[in-house]
Scaffold this active site. Structure first.
Site, mmCIF file in Angstrom:
data_model
loop_
_atom_site.group_PDB
_atom_site.id
_atom_site.type_symbol
_atom_site.label_atom_id
_atom_site.label_comp_id
_atom_site.label_asym_id
_atom_site.label_seq_id
_atom_site.Cartn_x
_atom_site.Cartn_y
_atom_site.Cartn_z
ATOM 1 N N CYS A 72 45.290 30.767 32.719
ATOM 2 C CA CYS A 72 45.257 30.930 34.180
ATOM 3 C C CYS A 72 45.929 29.743 34.862
ATOM 4 C CB CYS A 72 43.811 31.053 34.651
ATOM 5 S SG CYS A 72 43.685 31.310 36.421
ATOM 6 N N CYS A 76 40.543 25.340 38.326
ATOM 7 C CA CYS A 76 39.087 25.239 38.548
ATOM 8 C C CYS A 76 38.495 24.303 37.489
ATOM 9 C CB CYS A 76 38.441 26.609 38.462
ATOM 10 S SG CYS A 76 39.267 27.850 39.483
ATOM 11 N N CYS A 79 36.461 25.524 34.366
ATOM 12 C CA CYS A 79 36.861 26.749 33.662
ATOM 13 C C CYS A 79 37.722 26.505 32.413
ATOM 14 C CB CYS A 79 37.612 27.661 34.624
ATOM 15 S SG CYS A 79 38.048 29.216 33.833
ATOM 16 N N CYS A 116 31.571 44.941 34.666
ATOM 17 C CA CYS A 116 32.496 44.063 35.388
ATOM 18 C C CYS A 116 33.665 43.680 34.492
ATOM 19 C CB CYS A 116 31.774 42.792 35.813
ATOM 20 S SG CYS A 116 30.275 43.117 36.725
ATOM 21 N N CYS A 147 33.062 46.943 38.635
ATOM 22 C CA CYS A 147 33.263 45.664 39.328
ATOM 23 C C CYS A 147 34.472 44.995 38.688
ATOM 24 C CB CYS A 147 32.017 44.800 39.158
ATOM 25 S SG CYS A 147 32.182 43.134 39.847
ATOM 26 N N CYS A 207 30.629 40.859 45.640
ATOM 27 C CA CYS A 207 29.820 40.039 44.749
ATOM 28 C C CYS A 207 30.353 38.622 44.925
ATOM 29 C CB CYS A 207 29.997 40.520 43.309
ATOM 30 S SG CYS A 207 29.237 39.455 42.085
ATOM 31 N N ARG A 279 21.821 37.140 41.401
ATOM 32 C CA ARG A 279 22.046 37.266 39.952
ATOM 33 C C ARG A 279 22.014 35.911 39.241
ATOM 34 N NH1 ARG A 279 26.894 40.128 39.440
ATOM 35 N NH2 ARG A 279 25.563 41.942 39.712
HETATM 36 S S1 SF4 Z 1 37.733 30.398 37.285
HETATM 37 FE FE1 SF4 Z 1 39.165 30.181 35.547
HETATM 38 S S2 SF4 Z 1 40.082 32.207 35.345
HETATM 39 FE FE2 SF4 Z 1 39.153 32.132 37.387
HETATM 40 S S3 SF4 Z 1 40.757 31.412 38.759
HETATM 41 FE FE3 SF4 Z 1 39.681 29.572 38.073
HETATM 42 S S4 SF4 Z 1 40.826 28.860 36.270
HETATM 43 FE FE4 SF4 Z 1 41.434 30.999 36.648
#
Ligand code: SF4
Length: 333
Positions: A72, A76, A79, A116, A147, A207, A279
């Site tokens: 990705c 984040c 993540c 989901c 979802c 959600c 949740r």
């Molecule tokens: S949480 Fe992970 S998968 Fe989702 S946008 Fe952020 S880096 Fe990408």
């Protein structure tokens, strides 16, 4: 004296309000005061609100499948799927539709009512959306609620997903507006609100929740709850996640988060969003049965079920079933 008389609910103007009323005018001062309540008072108030809107013994069960894992472009900090970090998650292609439908069928047999589908994208490309729309339609045809969580959406993309039969879209606010930039730099809090607006306008249920334990202050947790509870319409589902520290991500080394503060956050979500399903999401794997039980008492009434949450572990199905039996909880019909 009935102790609840000592903890009246008051609105912005200080006037008394029904404690279980659905309101969008929550202030920071009010939510801060909830967090500061003595624990028994907080739980009592959360229980009152919960029982006014739900059967407290019913738990909604969802299953989450990663349909496109890793690689990705977003950063984040929590993540392992971000391409910015070396967390050992391999970038994969979008799953084949038949395999997704097979997983959905198995989830239904295991008791899930909602399926989901999560993809590690900043936002879907139009050709990806064609494939996801086909998956949504096929999963829906099994009699499951659908979802998806696919990153940022434009208005027309949200409408296409609605047309394919999408019931819910997950898009978390993650943390307070003030702390957001500490966790993610590749998009803004405002970007999140825009996608939520497109989803709502398309007629898809929302959600939306957040993560605690990312080094934020209590004031940030207050800010996150206020941001959720003052959306024009409360999210139908509010996932409250406990950070899972994954090696290789920037947030891998913080202190373990205090379980009681986590329960307080769950209770604050329950009280401020009385008619929403709250949740318990990521982080349950590391949570004791006692902490999970307290979360249910504080108003949590949904869990993700299954051995994996995208790429992080989740309690095995049998362990969940045992805990629900011990607590006298049953799947929400
Ligand atoms: S949480 Fe992970 S998968 Fe989702 S946008 Fe952020 S880096 Fe990408």
């Amino acid at each position: 004296m009935d102790r609840h008389i000592a903890i009246p609910a008051t609105g912005q103007d200080g006037a008394a309000v029904e404690p279980d009323a659905v309101r969008q005018d929550w202030t920071r001062a009010e939510v801060r005061a909830l967090f500061e309540l003595p624990f028994p008072d907080l739980i009592y108030r959360a229980q009152r609100v919960h029982r006014a809107h739900f059967d407290p013994c019913q738990v909604q069960i969802s299953t989450l499948l990663s349909i496109k894992t890793g690689g990705c472009p977003e950063d984040c900090g929590y993540c392992p799927q971000s391409a910015h970090y070396e967390a050992g998650v391999k970038a994969e292609k979008l799953m084949d539709a038949a395999a997704v439908v097979g997983e959905a069928r198995a989830a239904k047999q295991a008791g899930a009512s909602r399926f989901c589908m999560g993809a590690a994208w900043r936002s879907p490309k139009d050709r990806d959306l064609d494939a996801v729309c086909a998956m949504v339609a096929a999963v829906k045809a099994l009699g499951l609620e659908t979802c998806a969580t696919l990153g940022m959406l434009t208005g027309p993309q949200a409408l296409r997903l609605k047309g394919a039969g999408l019931d819910y879209y997950n898009h978390n606010l993650d943390t307070s507006p003030e702390y957001y930039g500490e966790i993610i730099t590749t998009r803004t809090f405002r970007d999140r609100l825009e996608t939520l607006d497109h989803v709502r306008t398309a007629g898809i249920s929302v959600c939306c929740g957040g993560i605690v334990g990312m080094g934020e202050s209590r004031e940030d947790r207050v800010g996150m709850i206020v941001a959720l509870a003052t959306l024009p319409v409360h999210p139908e589902s509010v996932p409250i996640n406990m950070l899972v520290q994954v090696e290789g991500t920037p947030l891998a080394t913080g202190q373990a988060f205090d379980a009681i503060e986590f329960v307080r956050t769950v209770a604050a979500a329950r009280i401020t969003m009385p008619a929403s399903v709250v949740r318990l999401s990521a982080g349950r794997e590391d949570m004791s049965e006692e902490t999970q039980a307290l979360c249910f008492v504080a108003g949590a009434n949904s869990i993700f079920y299954g051995p994996k949450l995208l790429t992080t572990p989740n309690p095995a199905r049998d362990r969940d079933r045992d805990l629900m039996d011990k607590l006298g909880l049953v799947p929400m019909s």
